[in-house]
Scaffold this active site. Structure first.
Site, PDB file in Angstrom:
ATOM      1  N   GLY A  71      39.250  31.880  45.738  1.00  0.00           N
ATOM      2  CA  GLY A  71      38.029  32.478  45.275  1.00  0.00           C
ATOM      3  C   GLY A  71      38.187  33.060  43.979  1.00  0.00           C
ATOM      4  N   ASP A  72      39.572  33.453  43.228  1.00  0.00           N
ATOM      5  CA  ASP A  72      39.713  34.292  42.113  1.00  0.00           C
ATOM      6  C   ASP A  72      40.058  32.381  41.403  1.00  0.00           C
ATOM      7  OD1 ASP A  72      40.568  37.216  42.136  1.00  0.00           O
ATOM      8  OD2 ASP A  72      40.534  36.286  43.609  1.00  0.00           O
ATOM      9  N   MET A  73      40.911  32.023  41.605  1.00  0.00           N
ATOM     10  CA  MET A  73      41.330  30.594  40.661  1.00  0.00           C
ATOM     11  C   MET A  73      39.840  29.841  40.209  1.00  0.00           C
ATOM     12  SD  MET A  73      44.489  30.453  40.214  1.00  0.00           S
ATOM     13  CE  MET A  73      45.442  31.210  41.039  1.00  0.00           C
TER      14      MET A  73
ATOM     15  N   THR B 137      36.715  30.652  40.522  1.00  0.00           N
ATOM     16  CA  THR B 137      36.007  31.817  38.736  1.00  0.00           C
ATOM     17  C   THR B 137      37.219  31.244  38.106  1.00  0.00           C
ATOM     18  OG1 THR B 137      34.973  33.055  40.601  1.00  0.00           O
ATOM     19  CG2 THR B 137      35.356  34.448  38.837  1.00  0.00           C
ATOM     20  N   GLY B 138      37.748  31.807  37.657  1.00  0.00           N
ATOM     21  CA  GLY B 138      38.651  31.055  36.680  1.00  0.00           C
ATOM     22  C   GLY B 138      38.216  30.579  35.789  1.00  0.00           C
TER      23      GLY B 138
END
Length: 412
Positions: A176-178, A180-181
């Site tokens: 999820g973080d990657m 979003t980045g």
């Protein structure tokens, strides 16, 4: 082990985003992934770190901060105690020189610091402010804590991942973080292009972790609306293509195989001596094969299991069938193709001597990115970045009071 291409950090290297200044107040993964994309292509990314440093520094592997070394490369660091009013004053001076600001505080925290968007845009009308949060800046969940793990569950990803007779499975990395980045880097550059090409002003980008995760799952909402069925957990099988799975080889290794078209399926069955299956209505079409996937997987699995990994790869490659090995990290590191392509490179490191990391992506033909700077220590660039923003006496007071942290004593 394959010899990876060696790359040296070159502070003089230039990239297509040279001249772009980004103040990065984010923490952990999504913001660092976002600003890595910009830094790798020449943007001057300035990490604003608290006394304890970016939380990503705490993600250690057997005591080694390899996450930080990889995702903070090409960035500079200033250390500031933002609980002190004098640090906020200096931070505003820094933001006034920037093109973009990235932050990942819980919604409302930036405002509580006296740095709300209306304040920042009055200070710098062309500033692009990318705000990362778990659930977005609006809505009833806006102040709810939100890490990638929660959105990987909430979005529907975990419910469709794994095997139907077992528990839902979260991803073993920061999916999820990657994601979003990567969305955030694109959004930030889009907003900056609007300013450059159309004379627009600065703006706020509301970037949640949830929505990028939701967007990559395919038309699951539409599927449910029109069928009334959730996507079952199918392990490594596909709900749209058959056969598609991982299969164990005779020497205990694994291969992944996919047939995304009827022509590829025919090529596969012809290669393994099972072309007659395609004359059977149970296997003649992709939809039919999905309905009879147990039999399909049994046929393919028996063939793969009768040969070693090397024999399977050679056989299917010669037949033009899409197959590949299931590699672990060590096998990727030792892969001749990875080395030849330069997908991983060996870079110098002041602590470890050297370490492997992914090269700059994507590969631009005429204006490629570059490796310029090793990941910084906390406040390593205080003097270079902050000293020009104020007079010598004020800077000396900031140093002695602890408002600035991490930098060595310097002449002022």
């Amino acid at each position: 082990m394959s010899q990876l291409p060696r790359k040296t950090f070159d502070p003089t290297a230039r990239g297509p985003l040279e001249g772009l200044r980004v103040v990065d107040m984010s923490r952990l993964v999504a913001g660092n992934m976002l600003t890595l994309q910009l830094a790798d292509f020449g943007a001057d990314v300035i990490k604003v770190e608290p006394p304890e440093g970016d939380s990503l520094r705490n993600f250690k592997t057997e005591g080694l901060d390899l996450w930080w070394k990889t995702y903070a490369r090409n960035k500079r660091s200033v250390g500031m105690d933002l609980r002190r009013p004098e640090s906020i004053v200096l931070l505003k001076q820094l933001i006034a020189t920037a093109d973009a600001l990235v932050e990942s505080f819980r919604p409302g925290v930036l405002e509580d610091m006296g740095l709300g968007p209306e304040v920042l845009l009055a200070l710098n009308p062309r500033l692009v402010i990318t705000r990362i949060s778990g659930w977005g800046q609006t809505g009833p969940y806006r102040r709810k804590p939100g890490f990638g793990t929660l959105v990987e569950g909430y979005s529907g990803f975990a419910a469709m991942n794994g095997f139907e007779d077992r528990e839902p499975v979260l991803p073993p990395m920061f999916l999820g973080d990657m994601t979003t980045g990567l969305y955030g880097a694109s959004a930030t550059l889009t907003a900056l292009w609007h300013i450059q090409a159309h004379g627009g002003g600065g703006q706020v980008i509301d970037l949640s972790l949830f929505e990028p995760m939701l967007s990559i799952l395919g038309p699951q909402a539409a599927n449910f609306r029109f069928t009334g069925k959730r996507k079952p957990r199918t392990g490594s099988r596909s709900s749209t293509t058959a056969p598609r799975n991982v299969y164990r080889t005779g020497d205990g290794q694994w291969v992944c195989l996919s047939t995304a078209s009827n022509s590829m399926a025919r090529r596969l069955f012809e290669a393994i001596g099972q072309a007659s299956l395609l004359d059977d209505p149970r296997f003649a079409t992709n939809a039919a094969r999905l309905q009879n996937i147990e039999t399909v997987d049994s046929v393919v699995g028996d063939f793969v299991r009768s040969r070693t990994l090397a024999d399977n790869l050679a056989f299917f490659d010669s037949a033009g069938v899409t197959i590949g090995p299931v590699h672990d990290a060590g096998q990727v590191l030792d892969d001749d193709w990875v080395a030849a392509r330069g997908s991983l490179v060996e870079v110098e490191d002041s602590d470890l001597g050297s370490l492997p990391m992914h090269d700059v992506l994507p590969r631009l033909g005429s204006t490629p990115g570059s490796l310029r700077l090793q990941a910084p220590t906390i406040g390593q660039h205080n003097a270079d970045i902050l000293r020009p923003l104020t007079d010598a006496a004020t800077y000396a007071v900031l140093l002695s009071s602890g408002a600035l942290v991490g930098s060595p004593s310097i002449a002022v």
